[in-house]
Design a protein around this motif. Sequence first.
Motif, PDB file in Angstrom:
ATOM      1  N   THR A  17     -21.946  72.706 146.916  1.00  0.00           N
ATOM      2  CA  THR A  17     -20.816  71.808 147.083  1.00  0.00           C
ATOM      3  C   THR A  17     -20.966  70.802 148.382  1.00  0.00           C
ATOM      4  O   THR A  17     -20.572  69.911 148.338  1.00  0.00           O
ATOM      5  CB  THR A  17     -19.354  72.680 147.285  1.00  0.00           C
ATOM      6  N   GLN A  40     -12.967  74.530 149.835  1.00  0.00           N
ATOM      7  CA  GLN A  40     -13.494  75.403 148.558  1.00  0.00           C
ATOM      8  C   GLN A  40     -13.662  76.559 149.559  1.00  0.00           C
ATOM      9  O   GLN A  40     -14.102  76.625 150.855  1.00  0.00           O
ATOM     10  CB  GLN A  40     -14.748  74.843 148.147  1.00  0.00           C
ATOM     11  N   GLN A  88     -10.553  70.570 142.346  1.00  0.00           N
ATOM     12  CA  GLN A  88     -11.909  70.445 141.735  1.00  0.00           C
ATOM     13  C   GLN A  88     -12.905  71.518 142.305  1.00  0.00           C
ATOM     14  O   GLN A  88     -13.534  72.108 141.397  1.00  0.00           O
ATOM     15  CB  GLN A  88     -12.463  69.099 142.142  1.00  0.00           C
ATOM     16  N   TRP A  89     -12.825  71.995 143.482  1.00  0.00           N
ATOM     17  CA  TRP A  89     -13.782  73.005 144.063  1.00  0.00           C
ATOM     18  C   TRP A  89     -13.369  74.312 144.278  1.00  0.00           C
ATOM     19  O   TRP A  89     -14.135  75.254 144.453  1.00  0.00           O
ATOM     20  CB  TRP A  89     -14.127  72.251 145.562  1.00  0.00           C
ATOM     21  N   ARG A 141     -23.138  67.899 147.661  1.00  0.00           N
ATOM     22  CA  ARG A 141     -22.386  66.967 146.677  1.00  0.00           C
ATOM     23  C   ARG A 141     -21.244  66.132 147.552  1.00  0.00           C
ATOM     24  O   ARG A 141     -21.219  65.034 147.277  1.00  0.00           O
ATOM     25  CB  ARG A 141     -21.788  67.803 145.505  1.00  0.00           C
ATOM     26  N   LEU A 142     -20.587  66.901 148.228  1.00  0.00           N
ATOM     27  CA  LEU A 142     -19.553  66.311 149.157  1.00  0.00           C
ATOM     28  C   LEU A 142     -19.963  65.289 150.134  1.00  0.00           C
ATOM     29  O   LEU A 142     -19.615  64.318 150.565  1.00  0.00           O
ATOM     30  CB  LEU A 142     -18.617  67.198 149.605  1.00  0.00           C
ATOM     31  N   LEU A 154      -9.315  67.559 145.604  1.00  0.00           N
ATOM     32  CA  LEU A 154     -10.428  68.012 146.053  1.00  0.00           C
ATOM     33  C   LEU A 154     -10.458  69.552 145.979  1.00  0.00           C
ATOM     34  O   LEU A 154     -11.499  70.234 145.525  1.00  0.00           O
ATOM     35  CB  LEU A 154     -10.941  67.519 147.381  1.00  0.00           C
ATOM     36  N   ARG A 155      -9.251  70.027 146.295  1.00  0.00           N
ATOM     37  CA  ARG A 155      -9.093  71.707 146.353  1.00  0.00           C
ATOM     38  C   ARG A 155      -9.085  72.061 144.741  1.00  0.00           C
ATOM     39  O   ARG A 155      -9.768  73.220 144.523  1.00  0.00           O
ATOM     40  CB  ARG A 155      -7.714  72.002 146.923  1.00  0.00           C
TER      41      ARG A 155
END
Length: 169
Positions: free
Chosen positions: A128, A117, A24-25, A131-132, A21-22
């Motif tokens: 973000t 993020q 990606q964002w 989206r999450l 996740l890190r």
Amino acid sequence: MSALIVAAAFGAAAQASLDRLREQWFPPERNQLAAHLTLFHALPADALEEVTAALTRVCEQPAPAAEVTGVRSLGRGAALVVASPGLERVRGQLAAGFAGRLTRQDAHGFRPHVTVQNFVAPEVARATVARLSEGFVPWPLELTGLTVHRYLGGPWEPLAHVGFAARAD
């Protein structure tokens, strides 16, 4: 000498998932750390032995249960909210031992989270978080111990890892 940071350690599968996740964002040029859940941002740099001894004492118990329960805005980023009354108790025990030596940030309270993020424009962060949050379902988070790091102006130098006691199932 730089300050000491204390964080919770995750199980391998949780660590890999949070790191993804890190990746990606998080802006790549700012993503210098693995995913982490910070308990203390700046304990005294000269207290490594004392910090490690305190972690050893609180880790004599089994790992506290934890769950990722939602997504939170950081204004210029996004974080996963972690619920863990047991981890909050552990942190409270540690904080009591360092009373009078905590920074304002560390003395102010504890809102467990994993930042996925940061350092983005507010509108990017809002997107973000949205989206999450879409279809978010809480999930258990395995905590395996506590770690101590030295802050190096961006990256962290790992200094110690203390595992929680095994469960007597």
